[in-house]
Design an enzyme around this catalytic site. Structure first.
Site, PDB file in Angstrom:
ATOM      1  CE  LYS A  35      22.940  24.824  32.314  1.00  0.00           C
ATOM      2  NZ  LYS A  35      23.420  25.832  31.360  1.00  0.00           N
ATOM      3  NE  ARG A 130      26.552  30.541  25.602  1.00  0.00           N
ATOM      4  CZ  ARG A 130      26.442  30.073  26.840  1.00  0.00           C
ATOM      5  NH1 ARG A 130      27.409  29.334  27.364  1.00  0.00           N
ATOM      6  NH2 ARG A 130      25.380  30.360  27.582  1.00  0.00           N
ATOM      7  CE1 TYR A 255      49.031   1.660  37.139  1.00  0.00           C
ATOM      8  CE2 TYR A 255      47.186   2.949  37.981  1.00  0.00           C
ATOM      9  CZ  TYR A 255      47.699   1.759  37.479  1.00  0.00           C
ATOM     10  OH  TYR A 255      46.871   0.676  37.322  1.00  0.00           O
ATOM     11  CG  MET A 303      39.162   3.300  36.017  1.00  0.00           C
ATOM     12  SD  MET A 303      39.069   1.967  34.807  1.00  0.00           S
ATOM     13  CE  MET A 303      40.078   2.644  33.485  1.00  0.00           C
TER      14      MET A 303
END
Length: 358
Positions: A35, A130, A255, A303
């Site tokens: 998955k 669950r 930053y 980023m």
């Protein structure tokens, strides 16, 4: 070579890990869980490398259909089951097994007209709370499935562990006892063990094991490493240094200027950042592997880039490889530095990262 990050996937590592898990559970069949795009390794990449697996576990119908379209003929199991009555003819047409864990799924099976029955794995809530039917609901649900012409017989039985990745936690034994007591004497396959169950709870292995993260060479247990179980990391996340620069003591970097050099040093800028799925919250000191050694991240991850302290006398140069995780730098170690789990790191890479089968 292009400097942008790539995830190199080792077919031999995947096959080694499958063999290691078979050795751990020699009496069990293996439902390889692929998955979430094969845990970030590429759905078809993984399935094609693991053709000797007895079946594949998936979270969503579209994943199963992609495997069938890609030529995979092995047993497929939808671990969360189906969600619409219109899904059922697709399960029939593509020979896909389904988990049934909720009354809404049972009702759809009873009310739909199908050309042939569907193979069902009835999920018992043995304590995770669950998905699955409670012990109080089990007998009634089982009888309804047995009476339903759309359900192939025998019905298979499963549960899922809440704490198997804590080897000293006895709750797994409680869950096993509850499941075994409830299902005693019933026909059909049984599957309880995820990766942690297969590795740490051999009495849970049953007819099928459902390994996920261990197939990719990663231990499911915090503080452990896949190599301790004969597993090999299947993913190497690599990028390059795109800048190497001298940096003076008492100067900040990045930053917010959150890191300041205590002495003169050399910094390297690596072409990877949170836009690629590398966590922005990776703290100072998180390791990166450059030219045979660990070097620490300094400053904030941005980023497209992150910065590492190469050291005052470093000879590294632009174009040198930087390994974010892999065989030399286990993803479990990186995850521990960041305060997360390896599952999250390998599954959160963005489409900017090329996934290449090696």
């Amino acid at each position: 070579m292009n400097p942008f990050p790539r995830a190199e996937i080792s077919s031999s590592a995947l096959q080694t890990n499958l063999a290691a898990l078979r050795q751990q559970a020699p009496a069990s069949r293996v439902m390889a869980v692929v998955k979430a795009n094969g845990y970030g390794h590429g759905l078809l990449n993984v399935a094609n490398c693991l053709v000797s697996a007895d079946g594949f576990g998936l979270a969503r119908l579209d994943e199963a259909l992609e495997l069938r379209a890609g030529g995979v003929t092995a047993r497929l199991l939808l671990l969360e089951g189906f969600f619409r009555a219109t899904d059922l003819p697709l399960l029939v047409g593509h020979d896909i097994d389904t988990v049934v864990h909720h009354s809404s799924q049972l009702e759809m099976l009873e009310q739909t007209v199908l050309s042939k029955p569907v193979t069902v794995w009835l999920k018992v809530d043995s304590g995770m709370h669950r998905l699955g039917f409670t012990p109080e609901q089990f007998s009634t649900v089982y009888d309804r499935l047995m009476a339903c012409p759309n359900v192939a017989k025998p019905i298979h039985l499963m549960t899922h562990f809440a704490c198997a990745d804590e080897p000293d936690n006895t709750y797994t034994s409680v869950q096993m006892a509850a499941f075994n007591s409830l299902t005693a004497g019933l026909p059909g396959f049984r599957t309880l063990a995820n990766s942690a169950g297969a590795l740490y709870w051999p009495q849970s292995q049953g007819d099928w094991i459902r390994p996920g993260i261990a197939l990719y060479g990663v231990s499911p247990v915090t503080g452990d490493c896949g190599a301790n179980h004969g597993l090999v990391p299947a993913m190497e996340l690599v990028s390059q240094l795109i800048a190497v620069r001298d940096h003076k003591a008492n100067q900040p970097v990045g930053y917010g200027c959150f890191w300041t050099a205590k002495q003169d040093t050399r910094l390297g800028v690596v072409a990877i950042g949170y836009g690629d799925g590398y966590p922005r919250n990776a703290p100072e000191g998180t390791p990166v592997w450059v030219n045979g050694r660990r070097v620490p991240i300094v400053g904030r991850v941005s980023m497209d880039m992150l910065t590492v302290d190469l050291g005052q006398d470093a000879q590294d140069k632009v174009g040198d490889s930087a390994l974010l995780w892999g065989k030399a730098l286990p993803v479990e170690e990186v995850a521990e530095h960041i305060g997360t789990i390896a599952y999250e790191l390998v599954t959160k890479l963005t489409p900017r990262v090329a996934v290449c089968l090696a």
